[in-house]
Design an enzyme around this catalytic site. Structure first.
Site, PDB file in Angstrom:
ATOM      1  N   HIS A   1       0.867  -1.185   0.000  1.00  0.00           N
ATOM      2  CA  HIS A   1       0.000   0.000   0.000  1.00  0.00           C
ATOM      3  C   HIS A   1       0.908   1.241   0.000  1.00  0.00           C
ATOM      4  O   HIS A   1       2.021   1.200   0.541  1.00  0.00           O
ATOM      5  CB  HIS A   1      -0.838  -0.033   1.284  1.00  0.00           C
ATOM      6  CG  HIS A   1      -1.877   1.024   1.407  1.00  0.00           C
ATOM      7  ND1 HIS A   1      -1.579   2.319   1.796  1.00  0.00           N
ATOM      8  CD2 HIS A   1      -3.211   0.994   1.209  1.00  0.00           C
ATOM      9  CE1 HIS A   1      -2.696   3.021   1.829  1.00  0.00           C
ATOM     10  NE2 HIS A   1      -3.708   2.248   1.486  1.00  0.00           N
TER      11      HIS A   1
ATOM     12  N   ASP B   1       3.698  -3.928   7.967  1.00  0.00           N
ATOM     13  CA  ASP B   1       2.424  -3.223   7.863  1.00  0.00           C
ATOM     14  C   ASP B   1       1.317  -4.259   8.059  1.00  0.00           C
ATOM     15  O   ASP B   1       1.030  -5.040   7.158  1.00  0.00           O
ATOM     16  CB  ASP B   1       2.329  -2.546   6.484  1.00  0.00           C
ATOM     17  CG  ASP B   1       0.976  -1.914   6.248  1.00  0.00           C
ATOM     18  OD1 ASP B   1       0.096  -2.008   7.130  1.00  0.00           O
ATOM     19  OD2 ASP B   1       0.795  -1.312   5.167  1.00  0.00           O
TER      20      ASP B   1
ATOM     21  N   GLN C   1      -3.949  -5.058   7.278  1.00  0.00           N
ATOM     22  CA  GLN C   1      -4.945  -6.030   6.810  1.00  0.00           C
ATOM     23  C   GLN C   1      -4.818  -7.364   7.545  1.00  0.00           C
ATOM     24  O   GLN C   1      -5.526  -8.317   7.205  1.00  0.00           O
ATOM     25  CB  GLN C   1      -4.780  -6.278   5.292  1.00  0.00           C
ATOM     26  CG  GLN C   1      -4.990  -5.065   4.435  1.00  0.00           C
ATOM     27  CD  GLN C   1      -6.452  -4.615   4.374  1.00  0.00           C
ATOM     28  OE1 GLN C   1      -7.369  -5.331   4.759  1.00  0.00           O
ATOM     29  NE2 GLN C   1      -6.675  -3.406   3.882  1.00  0.00           N
TER      30      GLN C   1
ATOM     31  N   LYS D   1     -10.179  -0.602  10.556  1.00  0.00           N
ATOM     32  CA  LYS D   1     -10.377  -1.837   9.785  1.00  0.00           C
ATOM     33  C   LYS D   1     -10.659  -3.021  10.707  1.00  0.00           C
ATOM     34  O   LYS D   1     -10.824  -4.143  10.243  1.00  0.00           O
ATOM     35  CB  LYS D   1      -9.135  -2.147   8.943  1.00  0.00           C
ATOM     36  CG  LYS D   1      -8.832  -1.108   7.859  1.00  0.00           C
ATOM     37  CD  LYS D   1      -7.691  -1.566   6.987  1.00  0.00           C
ATOM     38  CE  LYS D   1      -6.997  -0.440   6.262  1.00  0.00           C
ATOM     39  NZ  LYS D   1      -7.744   0.135   5.158  1.00  0.00           N
TER      40      LYS D   1
ATOM     41  N   CYS E   1      -4.724   2.387  -3.595  1.00  0.00           N
ATOM     42  CA  CYS E   1      -3.473   2.955  -3.054  1.00  0.00           C
ATOM     43  C   CYS E   1      -2.310   1.974  -3.215  1.00  0.00           C
ATOM     44  O   CYS E   1      -1.466   1.844  -2.315  1.00  0.00           O
ATOM     45  CB  CYS E   1      -3.615   3.358  -1.591  1.00  0.00           C
ATOM     46  SG  CYS E   1      -4.779   4.692  -1.346  1.00  0.00           S
TER      47      CYS E   1
HETATM   48  N1  7TS Z   1      -1.547  -0.473   4.701  1.00  0.00           N
HETATM   49  C1  7TS Z   1      -2.442  -1.312   4.153  1.00  0.00           C
HETATM   50  C2  7TS Z   1      -2.005  -2.703   3.780  1.00  0.00           C
HETATM   51  C3  7TS Z   1      -3.745  -0.868   3.941  1.00  0.00           C
HETATM   52  O1  7TS Z   1      -4.630  -1.717   3.393  1.00  0.00           O
HETATM   53  C4  7TS Z   1      -4.115   0.442   4.301  1.00  0.00           C
HETATM   54  C5  7TS Z   1      -5.481   0.996   4.010  1.00  0.00           C
HETATM   55  C6  7TS Z   1      -3.149   1.251   4.903  1.00  0.00           C
HETATM   56  C7  7TS Z   1      -1.868   0.769   5.082  1.00  0.00           C
HETATM   57  C8  7TS Z   1      -3.439   2.633   5.369  1.00  0.00           C
HETATM   58  O2  7TS Z   1      -4.304   2.642   6.456  1.00  0.00           O
HETATM   59  P1  7TS Z   1      -4.714   4.046   7.079  1.00  0.00           P
HETATM   60  O3  7TS Z   1      -5.685   3.726   8.145  1.00  0.00           O
HETATM   61  O4  7TS Z   1      -3.474   4.679   7.570  1.00  0.00           O
HETATM   62  O5  7TS Z   1      -5.339   4.815   5.951  1.00  0.00           O
HETATM   63  N2  7TS Z   1      -6.130   0.366   2.925  1.00  0.00           N
HETATM   64  C9  7TS Z   1      -7.225   0.795   2.280  1.00  0.00           C
HETATM   65  C10 7TS Z   1      -7.777   0.084   1.224  1.00  0.00           C
HETATM   66  O6  7TS Z   1      -7.361  -0.980   0.808  1.00  0.00           O
HETATM   67  N3  7TS Z   1      -8.845   0.757   0.755  1.00  0.00           N
HETATM   68  O7  7TS Z   1      -8.982   1.870   1.467  1.00  0.00           O
HETATM   69  C11 7TS Z   1      -7.985   1.905   2.435  1.00  0.00           C
END
Ligand code: 7TS
Length: 411
Positions: free
Chosen positions: A122, A202, A205, A228, A368
């Site tokens: 991501h 990271d 997920q 999430k 992303c």
């Molecule tokens: N890393 C991964 C693997 C992610 O899926 C996401 C968000 C992030 C980092 C960032 O998370 P945040 O809370 O800092 O924004 N992924 C997604 C997605 O797959 N669709 O919308 C957000």
């Protein structure tokens, strides 16, 4: 232990609503999950009964707020088997990774160093490194993917061979392909090649869907995000090994993160407070603690098993459709419940719009992960993602919407 989805669905107020006069089928939990009543109640109670700032207060309300905040830290640490002093609250995963970029990578890496990451990250786990590289000039190497969307582990020894990889940044589970990466083995390989190599995972997920054991993984940093995993938006976590965090300067500075301030200098606070500047998102941290309780009550192993079975059914259903291709592994033992797919001749946005008519929420776009889109040779994908509150009843509307999109747009 099996999951009783109809009962679980009653815990989530949003899942009771309809869209376009039809049942809501929420298949976008990889972007953001829904929130159970138990989490909402904890946040409401804070605002309605004891809203006040933490740590500083000597009065009853402030003590209660501090108990909520620090209690949540213990819950998050227990949920991930991490040390409490290495459990740092941030705004989201993005901020957790940036903390490491600013307080570790930008301080330690320079010309001659190599940062190793992968083709499936991501942007949150690529852009901070590309940005730092612009200033510091280290090299970035990428672990490529196999045809079926796994990390090509055969390529790893050659990437580590010269002993110059001093930082490894890798996702635990891909948000696009669903692939579960063997981060424990990768971390061990990276450290074998260079004992000084630090490893960041990271886990955005992974933590919502798998039992994650920070200590067992043997990594230095592990980032994840509350929204999430049935928690609220606005709160994330960086887990770090205290021995490493102790050697790092703070990221943001100001109130709360100091022990002493004089006109001629400042002493940083102890872990984890050194990395938590200013008034934090108290209600949200409390909500995240409640989310850990909620998920623990259902059981992470049961959630994983349920998602495995449902993902297998979804993959079967998609495999039975003409002109539909799934990106990523088809073996549910090595993948989670994020399923990206393409329909020949139909733009993912058209698929998303048609599914919306069926009440089905999926995400379309580059997720992303633009470098990964380039590797896949596409601009975008449609992605259905499953969580504990989805079941086989959610599949027919998904299939119906895909068939309608295909028949309307491509034929
Ligand atoms: N890393 C991964 C693997 C992610 O899926 C996401 C968000 C992030 C980092 C960032 O998370 P945040 O809370 O800092 O924004 N992924 C997604 C997605 O797959 N669709 O919308 C957000």
């Amino acid at each position: 232990m099996t999951i009783d989805v109809p009962t679980i669905r009653k815990d989530f107020p949003t899942l009771a609503r309809e869209v376009h006069d039809t049942r809501l089928v929420y298949l976008d939990s990889a972007a953001s999950s829904q929130t159970p009543r138990a989490v909402l109640d904890v946040m409401d109670e804070y605002y309605e009964r004891y809203r006040s700032n933490v740590h500083r207060g000597v009065y009853r309300l402030a003590e209660e707020a501090t108990d909520l905040f620090e209690g949540a830290r213990h819950k998050v640490a227990a949920f991930t088997n991490a040390p409490v002093e290495g459990t740092i609250f941030t705004k989201n995963s993005t901020e957790a990774i940036n903390l490491v970029a600013y307080s570790y990578v930008r301080r330690r890496l320079g010309e001659g160093d190599v940062l190793l990451t992968t083709h499936m990250e991501h942007h949150a786990n690529i852009v901070p490194w590309l940005h730092a590289q612009q200033d510091l000039g280290f090299e970035i190497r990428y672990i490529p993917l196999t045809e079926d969307g796994r990390l090509d582990m055969d390529a790893v020894p050659a990437l580590l061979d010269d002993g110059r990889v001093s930082f490894l940044a890798v996702s635990h589970v891909s948000n696009v392909l669903g692939t579960i990466n063997d981060v424990k083995t990768l971390a061990a390989q990276a450290r074998d090649a260079n004992p000084g190599c630090r490893v960041l995972v990271d886990g955005s997920q992974a933590v919502p869907h798998l039992a994650v054991d920070f200590r067992d993984l043997g990594v230095d940093f592990y980032a994840f995000t509350g929204h999430k995993m049935c928690g609220p938006t606005g709160v994330g976590v960086l887990l770090g090994r205290p021995e490493v965090l102790e050697t790092m300067p703070p990221f943001l500075t100001g109130g709360e993160m100091i022990l002493d301030v004089r006109l001629d200098g400042v002493t940083w606070n102890e872990l984890p407070h050194k990395f938590e500047a200013g008034t934090m998102m108290i209600a949200e941290v409390g909500g995240l603690g409640a989310a850990c309780d909620y998920l623990t009550g259902i059981g992470m192993d049961a959630i994983r098993e349920h998602e495995k079975q449902l993902t297998a059914k979804a993959l079967d259903a998609l495999a039975g459709l003409d002109d539909v291709t799934v990106h990523g592994p088809t073996d549910v033992e090595v993948r989670g419940g994020a399923v990206s797919f393409a329909v020949d001749g139909v733009h993912p946005h058209d698929i998303g719009a048609m599914l919306d008519q069926e009440g089905v929420c999926v995400r379309v776009g580059h997720h992303c992960a633009k470098p990964l889109m380039r590797v896949l040779g596409v601009n975008a994908t449609a992605r259905a993602s499953f969580y504990l509150y989805n079941d086989a009843d959610d599949l027919p509307p998904l299939v119906r919407g895909i068939e309608r999109a295909r028949d309307f747009f491509a034929r």
